[in-house]
Design a protein around this motif. Structure first.
Motif, PDB file in Angstrom:
ATOM      1  N   CYS A   2       3.419 -12.442 -16.532  1.00 17.84           N
ATOM      2  CA  CYS A   2       3.748 -11.268 -15.725  1.00 17.84           C
ATOM      3  C   CYS A   2       3.646 -11.697 -14.267  1.00 17.84           C
ATOM      4  O   CYS A   2       2.586 -11.615 -13.642  1.00 17.84           O
ATOM      5  CB  CYS A   2       2.790 -10.114 -16.025  1.00 17.84           C
ATOM      6  N   TRP A  42       9.589 -14.877 -11.008  1.00 23.11           N
ATOM      7  CA  TRP A  42      10.188 -16.020 -11.692  1.00 23.11           C
ATOM      8  C   TRP A  42       9.881 -17.337 -10.993  1.00 23.11           C
ATOM      9  O   TRP A  42       9.709 -18.359 -11.642  1.00 23.11           O
ATOM     10  CB  TRP A  42      11.704 -15.829 -11.873  1.00 23.11           C
ATOM     11  N   ASP A  78       8.499 -11.889 -16.766  1.00 22.34           N
ATOM     12  CA  ASP A  78       8.999 -10.689 -16.094  1.00 22.34           C
ATOM     13  C   ASP A  78       7.949 -10.245 -15.098  1.00 22.34           C
ATOM     14  O   ASP A  78       6.748 -10.308 -15.394  1.00 22.34           O
ATOM     15  CB  ASP A  78       9.298  -9.564 -17.089  1.00 22.34           C
ATOM     16  N   SER A  79       8.371  -9.814 -13.928  1.00 21.51           N
ATOM     17  CA  SER A  79       7.421  -9.384 -12.899  1.00 21.51           C
ATOM     18  C   SER A  79       6.980  -7.939 -13.088  1.00 21.51           C
ATOM     19  O   SER A  79       6.001  -7.512 -12.480  1.00 21.51           O
ATOM     20  CB  SER A  79       8.026  -9.565 -11.510  1.00 21.51           C
ATOM     21  N   ASP A  80       7.656  -7.199 -13.933  1.00 21.43           N
ATOM     22  CA  ASP A  80       7.327  -5.795 -14.165  1.00 21.43           C
ATOM     23  C   ASP A  80       6.191  -5.684 -15.185  1.00 21.43           C
ATOM     24  O   ASP A  80       6.317  -6.147 -16.313  1.00 21.43           O
ATOM     25  CB  ASP A  80       8.576  -5.052 -14.658  1.00 21.43           C
ATOM     26  N   THR A  84      14.457  -2.006 -16.171  1.00 19.34           N
ATOM     27  CA  THR A  84      14.986  -2.989 -17.117  1.00 19.34           C
ATOM     28  C   THR A  84      16.259  -2.453 -17.752  1.00 19.34           C
ATOM     29  O   THR A  84      16.486  -1.249 -17.825  1.00 19.34           O
ATOM     30  CB  THR A  84      13.974  -3.337 -18.225  1.00 19.34           C
ATOM     31  N   ALA A 111       7.056  -3.972 -18.472  1.00 18.29           N
ATOM     32  CA  ALA A 111       7.855  -4.851 -19.340  1.00 18.29           C
ATOM     33  C   ALA A 111       6.947  -5.863 -20.035  1.00 18.29           C
ATOM     34  O   ALA A 111       7.093  -6.106 -21.247  1.00 18.29           O
ATOM     35  CB  ALA A 111       8.935  -5.567 -18.527  1.00 18.29           C
ATOM     36  N   SER A 112       6.005  -6.442 -19.311  1.00 13.58           N
ATOM     37  CA  SER A 112       5.087  -7.416 -19.920  1.00 13.58           C
ATOM     38  C   SER A 112       4.235  -6.780 -21.010  1.00 13.58           C
ATOM     39  O   SER A 112       3.971  -7.408 -22.037  1.00 13.58           O
ATOM     40  CB  SER A 112       4.196  -8.057 -18.856  1.00 13.58           C
ATOM     41  N   GLY A 120      12.430  -8.557 -19.663  1.00 13.61           N
ATOM     42  CA  GLY A 120      12.471  -7.143 -20.058  1.00 13.61           C
ATOM     43  C   GLY A 120      11.634  -6.891 -21.294  1.00 13.61           C
ATOM     44  O   GLY A 120      10.447  -7.206 -21.324  1.00 13.61           O
ATOM     45  N   GLN A 138       6.465  -6.434 -23.997  1.00 14.99           N
ATOM     46  CA  GLN A 138       6.664  -7.748 -24.619  1.00 14.99           C
ATOM     47  C   GLN A 138       5.477  -8.099 -25.512  1.00 14.99           C
ATOM     48  O   GLN A 138       5.653  -8.547 -26.650  1.00 14.99           O
ATOM     49  CB  GLN A 138       6.811  -8.841 -23.560  1.00 14.99           C
ATOM     50  N   PHE A 143      13.343 -12.965 -16.570  1.00 11.43           N
ATOM     51  CA  PHE A 143      13.756 -11.560 -16.461  1.00 11.43           C
ATOM     52  C   PHE A 143      13.816 -10.978 -17.883  1.00 11.43           C
ATOM     53  O   PHE A 143      14.790 -10.359 -18.284  1.00 11.43           O
ATOM     54  CB  PHE A 143      15.108 -11.419 -15.751  1.00 11.43           C
TER      55      PHE A 143
END
Length: 184
Positions: free
Chosen positions: A97, A100, A71-73, A21, A76-77, A51, A80, A49
């Motif tokens: 998560c 997109w 976000d796919s990471d 990110t 990061a999720s 982040g 968040q 996206f």
């Protein structure tokens, strides 16, 4: 990182560790929100996206009604979720998560609409025609897409979108798009 203005002003938020990110710097976020300030109150936000979620959380702090963060990471999720909880914004946020495309498909099925869509894709992702086109069903007539991208690099978007504002600060640029509704 910190929230710059609004109800959570000055509160710290975390960013995911690692290179997956690229958190929007405080000064860039401040400049971006100076451009958007009149559009934020009561808006519905989509943050692709996302982040750390800094853009959505800043918007909620400044009066946005709600935000969907995608976000796919996984890290990061998790950040968040942690940031939303620490700011007590979890009742105004929804976290996805996943990729997109999957999130957009789900939001379309739910017939969701958004006023402001933040896009902060990897800078190497410069052909955004598919992303922009898939967002059209999620947009109202006055909705805007706020794209953060590398300054000086060309970004491809569909011809249905027009640039409303374009600013750059160092290596970072922000371009605001709306659907071209002339002739409607």
């Amino acid at each position: 990182m910190r929230i710059i203005a609004g109800e959570a002003r000055g509160r710290r938020i975390d960013a995911p560790a690692g290179r997956n990110t690229r958190p929007t710097l405080d000064r860039i976020r401040e400049n971006m929100f100076n451009i958007l300030q009149a559009d934020i109150p009561e808006s519905r936000i989509l943050d692709l996206f996302a982040g750390s979620g800094a853009l959505s959380l800043e918007a909620i702090s400044r009066g946005a009604a709600s935000a969907v963060l995608v976000d796919s990471d996984r890290k990061a999720s998790m950040i968040q979720k942690q940031n939303a909880e620490s700011l007590r914004f979890n009742d105004r946020t929804r976290l996805y998560c996943c990729d997109w495309t999957r999130a957009i498909r789900t939001l379309q099925e739910e017939k969701q609409k958004f006023d402001i869509i933040f896009l902060d894709p990897p800078y190497a992702m410069t052909d955004l025609r598919t992303v922009f086109t898939s967002l059209i069903p999620l947009m109202e007539k006055e909705s805007m897409i706020v794209l953060e991208h590398e300054a000086g690099k060309s970004v491809s978007v569909p011809p249905e979108f027009m640039i409303v504002k374009d600013r750059s600060w160092g290596f970072c640029a922000v371009t605001v798009y709306r659907l071209n509704t002339e002739g409607d």
